[in-house]
Enzyme design. Structure first.
Site, mmCIF file in Angstrom:
data_model
loop_
_atom_site.group_PDB
_atom_site.id
_atom_site.type_symbol
_atom_site.label_atom_id
_atom_site.label_comp_id
_atom_site.label_asym_id
_atom_site.label_seq_id
_atom_site.Cartn_x
_atom_site.Cartn_y
_atom_site.Cartn_z
ATOM 1 N N GLU A 1 21.529 -8.925 16.329
ATOM 2 C CA GLU A 1 22.612 -8.152 16.915
ATOM 3 C C GLU A 1 22.892 -6.906 16.069
ATOM 4 O OE1 GLU A 1 25.931 -10.903 17.371
ATOM 5 O OE2 GLU A 1 24.517 -12.558 17.635
ATOM 6 N N GLU B 1 32.591 -7.439 22.949
ATOM 7 C CA GLU B 1 33.071 -8.802 22.677
ATOM 8 C C GLU B 1 34.383 -8.698 21.903
ATOM 9 O OE1 GLU B 1 31.764 -12.781 20.081
ATOM 10 O OE2 GLU B 1 30.369 -11.123 20.274
#
Length: 424
Positions: free
Chosen positions: A228, A339
């Site tokens: 990520e 997120e």
């Protein structure tokens, strides 16, 4: 009789004294235990700091309060890994993905505005010498904010958006919420996107807001592999509300392996100019100048390592392929988007913002975007993603809308304010 009574009294007094001493000892021992526990924790924290903060060739004080240590490339945390003891650092990737290269300085024709260059705050006070890498120094307070020394620098489990989850409640279980675009059903060897940079407001210190790409392999069970990269605001991890460049990796669904940035052995950095976890500036403003960063992560077909590039000029380093099981071969899903952690303070939805804190329909200059979204195929070519899907747990809190045009290729606007009248 008297002496017997007297003896009895003496005996009784001794017993009481013993009981009293015992009681006092019992009362004293928890604080002693607590003191021991605190000093043990301090020792544990200090040992961890000694492991993380490597000897610096030079240190640079950043205006945001960070200290950036210039550490010799061969002394970085990656080389604490037993498998990397004799690893020869690769100074450049075997090859770079081919394909359509979008002009990173060009923003959509609708805006007639150029996006502006981004730097890291510490650059104003110096740079690291060649042969060293910049590492954000970990402070004692950083570690103490974590739930434990062991969990410092790690994401909580169940933090992956699972678009096709049979049970949506499972996705919400961790209190993480997402607004993402994704592709699946093929073998992927990398992903790229240009990500609009903002400074979202965080309601609670234990919450965060991030915008990133995910490169995923394996199932959503215990064996998930993930790489990520993106930007994040995380008061818990960094002790402030600055927007920071970050990376993350795990090979077991956030359980024992992996971490943010260089907070464990794994990622091997080769770049002397960009520090993982350091603040990036400037950030975009509502109806004002827009700033974005370009991130590319790809698998080198020759060596098999996963490389990361920031902007057009900075190849940062790589995750060695042996760190992973599924990703040692390829990824089965790519996700891009936002997120947040929703800890439901006071039993209500958090007001922590995602992206700019505005809904996608507000568009350029107000809403946050990902543009020039691409994947890397088996021939090491950058390609437009096929069959892009979107996912959000609660579209009244955070939403996502995709589009496609000549300048931006595949793009999407995403984000939202969290708590509002439709998201109580």
């Amino acid at each position: 009789m008297g002496s017997c009574a007297h003896g009895g009294c003496a005996h009784f007094s001794r017993s009481r004294l013993l009981v009293l001493v015992f009681c006092l000892c019992s009362l004293a021992s928890p604080s002693r235990a607590a003191r021991l526990s605190v000093s043990r924790q301090k020792l544990e924290v200090q040992k961890h700091l000694n492991r993380l903060n490597k000897p610096a060739v030079k240190s640079i004080e950043s205006p945001d309060g960070d200290t950036i240590d210039c550490v010799h490339m061969s002394h970085q945390p990656a080389f604490d890994h037993p498998y990397l003891k004799d690893h020869k650092i690769q100074m450049r990737p075997g090859s770079h993905p081919e394909g359509r290269v979008f002009d990173d300085n060009k923003v959509s024709t609708e805006s007639k505005e150029r996006s502006n260059p981004i730097t890291q705050s510490w650059h104003v006070n110096g740079k690291c010498p060649e042969g060293t890498i910049p590492i954000r120094r970990t402070k004692q307070d950083d570690v103490l904010r974590a739930s434990s020394v062991k969990r410092y620098g790690k994401k909580k489990r169940r933090a992956i958006p699972q678009p096709r989850s049979a049970d949506p409640d499972l996705v919400n279980e961790s209190g993480h919420q997402h607004a993402i675009a994704y592709v699946e059903g093929d073998k992927y060897y990398g992903a790229k996107a240009t990500i609009n940079v903002w400074e979202p407001k965080i309601q609670q210190p234990n919450e965060f807001s991030l915008s990133q790409l995910w490169i995923l392999g394996g199932s959503f069970g215990q064996d998930l592999n993930s790489i990520e990269a993106g930007w994040q605001v995380s008061p818990d991890l960094y002790g402030d509300n600055n927007t920071r460049l970050f990376t993350y990796w795990t090979s077991d669904a956030y359980q024992a392996t992996g971490c943010y940035n260089l907070l464990c052995s794994g990622f091997i950095q080769i770049n002397s100019e960009i520090a993982m976890g350091a603040s990036i500036s400037p950030v975009s403003g509502y109806r004002n100048s827009q700033y974005d960063i370009s991130i590319l992560v790809w698998k080198d077909p020759k060596e098999g390592h996963w490389w990361m590039q920031f902007g057009n000029d900075y190849v940062l380093g790589y995750w060695p392929s042996f760190l992973f099981s599924y990703l040692a071969e390829s990824a089965s899903m790519i996700e891009w988007g936002g997120e947040v952690v929703n800890s439901e303070p006071d039993g209500l939805h958090t007001s922590t913002q995602m992206g700019s804190g505005r809904f996608p329909e507000e568009g350029f200059g107000k809403s946050s975007y990902f543009r020039n979204v691409q994947v890397v195929d088996a021939s090491n070519n950058l390609k437009a993603p096929k069959g892009i899907g979107t996912f959000t747990e609660q579209s009244n809190c955070y939403d996502v809308q995709t589009g496609n045009n000549g300048d931006w290729g595949h793009y999407f606007y995403y984000g939202g304010p969290g708590r509002n009248e439709n998201c109580p």
